[in-house]
Design an enzyme around this catalytic site. Structure first.
Site, PDB file in Angstrom:
ATOM      1  N   HIS A   1      27.952 -10.788 -40.495  1.00  0.00           N
ATOM      2  CA  HIS A   1      28.208  -9.279 -39.989  1.00  0.00           C
ATOM      3  C   HIS A   1      30.255  -9.007 -39.808  1.00  0.00           C
ATOM      4  O   HIS A   1      30.866 -10.502 -39.113  1.00  0.00           O
ATOM      5  CB  HIS A   1      28.624  -9.443 -37.976  1.00  0.00           C
ATOM      6  CG  HIS A   1      28.728  -8.070 -37.166  1.00  0.00           C
ATOM      7  ND1 HIS A   1      27.354  -7.032 -37.427  1.00  0.00           N
ATOM      8  CD2 HIS A   1      30.109  -7.221 -37.248  1.00  0.00           C
ATOM      9  CE1 HIS A   1      28.709  -5.654 -37.243  1.00  0.00           C
ATOM     10  NE2 HIS A   1      30.174  -6.671 -36.723  1.00  0.00           N
TER      11      HIS A   1
ATOM     12  N   HIS B   1      26.912   1.160 -51.011  1.00  0.00           N
ATOM     13  CA  HIS B   1      26.056   2.017 -51.223  1.00  0.00           C
ATOM     14  C   HIS B   1      25.791   1.667 -53.265  1.00  0.00           C
ATOM     15  O   HIS B   1      27.250   1.897 -53.909  1.00  0.00           O
ATOM     16  CB  HIS B   1      26.618   3.490 -51.418  1.00  0.00           C
ATOM     17  CG  HIS B   1      26.284   3.642 -49.545  1.00  0.00           C
ATOM     18  ND1 HIS B   1      25.587   4.352 -48.552  1.00  0.00           N
ATOM     19  CD2 HIS B   1      27.832   3.640 -48.920  1.00  0.00           C
ATOM     20  CE1 HIS B   1      26.079   4.894 -47.753  1.00  0.00           C
ATOM     21  NE2 HIS B   1      27.317   3.916 -47.516  1.00  0.00           N
TER      22      HIS B   1
ATOM     23  N   CYS C   1      24.013  -4.476 -33.870  1.00  0.00           N
ATOM     24  CA  CYS C   1      24.461  -4.402 -34.961  1.00  0.00           C
ATOM     25  C   CYS C   1      23.291  -3.834 -35.621  1.00  0.00           C
ATOM     26  O   CYS C   1      21.869  -4.539 -36.086  1.00  0.00           O
ATOM     27  CB  CYS C   1      25.162  -4.541 -35.612  1.00  0.00           C
ATOM     28  SG  CYS C   1      25.169  -4.947 -37.360  1.00  0.00           S
TER      29      CYS C   1
ATOM     30  N   THR D   1      29.035   5.376 -40.673  1.00  0.00           N
ATOM     31  CA  THR D   1      28.002   5.029 -39.203  1.00  0.00           C
ATOM     32  C   THR D   1      27.683   4.597 -38.827  1.00  0.00           C
ATOM     33  O   THR D   1      27.570   3.927 -37.988  1.00  0.00           O
ATOM     34  CB  THR D   1      27.452   6.537 -39.621  1.00  0.00           C
ATOM     35  OG1 THR D   1      26.371   5.969 -40.899  1.00  0.00           O
ATOM     36  CG2 THR D   1      27.790   7.922 -40.342  1.00  0.00           C
TER      37      THR D   1
ATOM     38  N   HIS E   1      29.042  -2.488 -45.837  1.00  0.00           N
ATOM     39  CA  HIS E   1      27.983  -2.017 -47.005  1.00  0.00           C
ATOM     40  C   HIS E   1      28.361  -1.151 -48.472  1.00  0.00           C
ATOM     41  O   HIS E   1      29.336  -0.361 -47.861  1.00  0.00           O
ATOM     42  CB  HIS E   1      26.635  -0.748 -45.824  1.00  0.00           C
ATOM     43  CG  HIS E   1      27.063   0.161 -45.208  1.00  0.00           C
ATOM     44  ND1 HIS E   1      27.182  -0.072 -44.147  1.00  0.00           N
ATOM     45  CD2 HIS E   1      26.941   0.935 -45.770  1.00  0.00           C
ATOM     46  CE1 HIS E   1      28.076   0.863 -43.805  1.00  0.00           C
ATOM     47  NE2 HIS E   1      27.379   2.078 -44.931  1.00  0.00           N
TER      48      HIS E   1
HETATM   49  P1  5GP Z   1      27.442   4.910 -43.482  1.00  0.00           P
HETATM   50  O1  5GP Z   1      27.991   6.720 -43.731  1.00  0.00           O
HETATM   51  O2  5GP Z   1      27.864   3.596 -42.811  1.00  0.00           O
HETATM   52  O3  5GP Z   1      28.783   5.033 -45.224  1.00  0.00           O
HETATM   53  O4  5GP Z   1      26.380   4.328 -44.570  1.00  0.00           O
HETATM   54  C1  5GP Z   1      25.423   4.109 -43.576  1.00  0.00           C
HETATM   55  C2  5GP Z   1      24.346   4.344 -44.711  1.00  0.00           C
HETATM   56  O5  5GP Z   1      22.614   3.503 -43.853  1.00  0.00           O
HETATM   57  C3  5GP Z   1      23.684   5.502 -44.741  1.00  0.00           C
HETATM   58  O6  5GP Z   1      23.297   6.217 -45.944  1.00  0.00           O
HETATM   59  C4  5GP Z   1      21.755   5.753 -43.143  1.00  0.00           C
HETATM   60  O7  5GP Z   1      21.209   7.022 -44.457  1.00  0.00           O
HETATM   61  C5  5GP Z   1      21.995   4.834 -44.041  1.00  0.00           C
HETATM   62  N1  5GP Z   1      21.434   3.662 -42.513  1.00  0.00           N
HETATM   63  C6  5GP Z   1      21.029   4.554 -41.426  1.00  0.00           C
HETATM   64  N2  5GP Z   1      20.145   3.429 -40.791  1.00  0.00           N
HETATM   65  C7  5GP Z   1      18.875   2.929 -41.800  1.00  0.00           C
HETATM   66  C8  5GP Z   1      17.732   1.952 -41.565  1.00  0.00           C
HETATM   67  O8  5GP Z   1      17.299   1.907 -40.787  1.00  0.00           O
HETATM   68  N3  5GP Z   1      17.697   2.254 -42.340  1.00  0.00           N
HETATM   69  C9  5GP Z   1      17.484   1.947 -43.788  1.00  0.00           C
HETATM   70  N4  5GP Z   1      17.946   1.522 -44.931  1.00  0.00           N
HETATM   71  N5  5GP Z   1      19.170   2.648 -43.794  1.00  0.00           N
HETATM   72  C10 5GP Z   1      20.011   3.628 -42.859  1.00  0.00           C
HETATM   73 ZN    ZN Z   2      25.936  -6.666 -37.782  1.00  0.00          ZN
END
Ligand code: 5GP
Ligand code: ZN
Length: 113
Positions: A45, A101, A3, A94, A99
């Protein structure tokens, strides 16, 4: 477990840390969608909101406490900001480690879908 955010939490993958305590970790998003874009994750997790239960939900209120504290420290509290979590395919999740934001530093679009 394979993960991405577990690896960020345990330091296997580097990140720009903003805050850390016993139960949560916060770091800058790698592809910011606003001038301030921080992610707050539980260290435990939890895959998504779908996995939140009575047993693990205390960390969610703590995440909102941390969001309020970080918003003040990052200078976005007064003008306003958004705290959002995507759950599943239709929301565009993704990374399947819960998480939140924290987005701010500009006038955010109103559209929610
Ligand atoms: P989701 O689309 O799942 O809501 O948000 C995933 C977020 O994780 C995205 O905004 C993406 O830019 C961020 N993200 C993906 N991989 C990484 C990483 O390796 N490091 C950091 N700091 N952010 C990441
Ligand atoms: Zn995890």
């Amino acid at each position: 477990m394979d993960c991405l955010f577990c690896k960020i939490v345990n330091g296997e993958i580097p990140s720009k840390k903003v805050y850390e305590d016993d139960s949560v970790y916060a770091f800058y998003d790698i592809a910011p969608m606003a001038p301030v874009h921080v992610l707050i994750v539980p260290k435990e997790h939890i895959a998504s909101v779908n996995e939140v239960t009575a047993e693990n939900s205390a960390v969610i209120s703590h995440i909102y406490e941390v969001a309020a504290k970080l918003a003040k420290e990052l200078g976005i509290a007064d003008d306003g900001y958004r705290v959002v979590t995507n759950c599943g395919a239709n929301a565009g999740q993704t990374v399947f480690h819960l998480h939140f934001h924290v987005l701010g530093g500009t006038k955010l679009k109103v559209e929610m879908c």
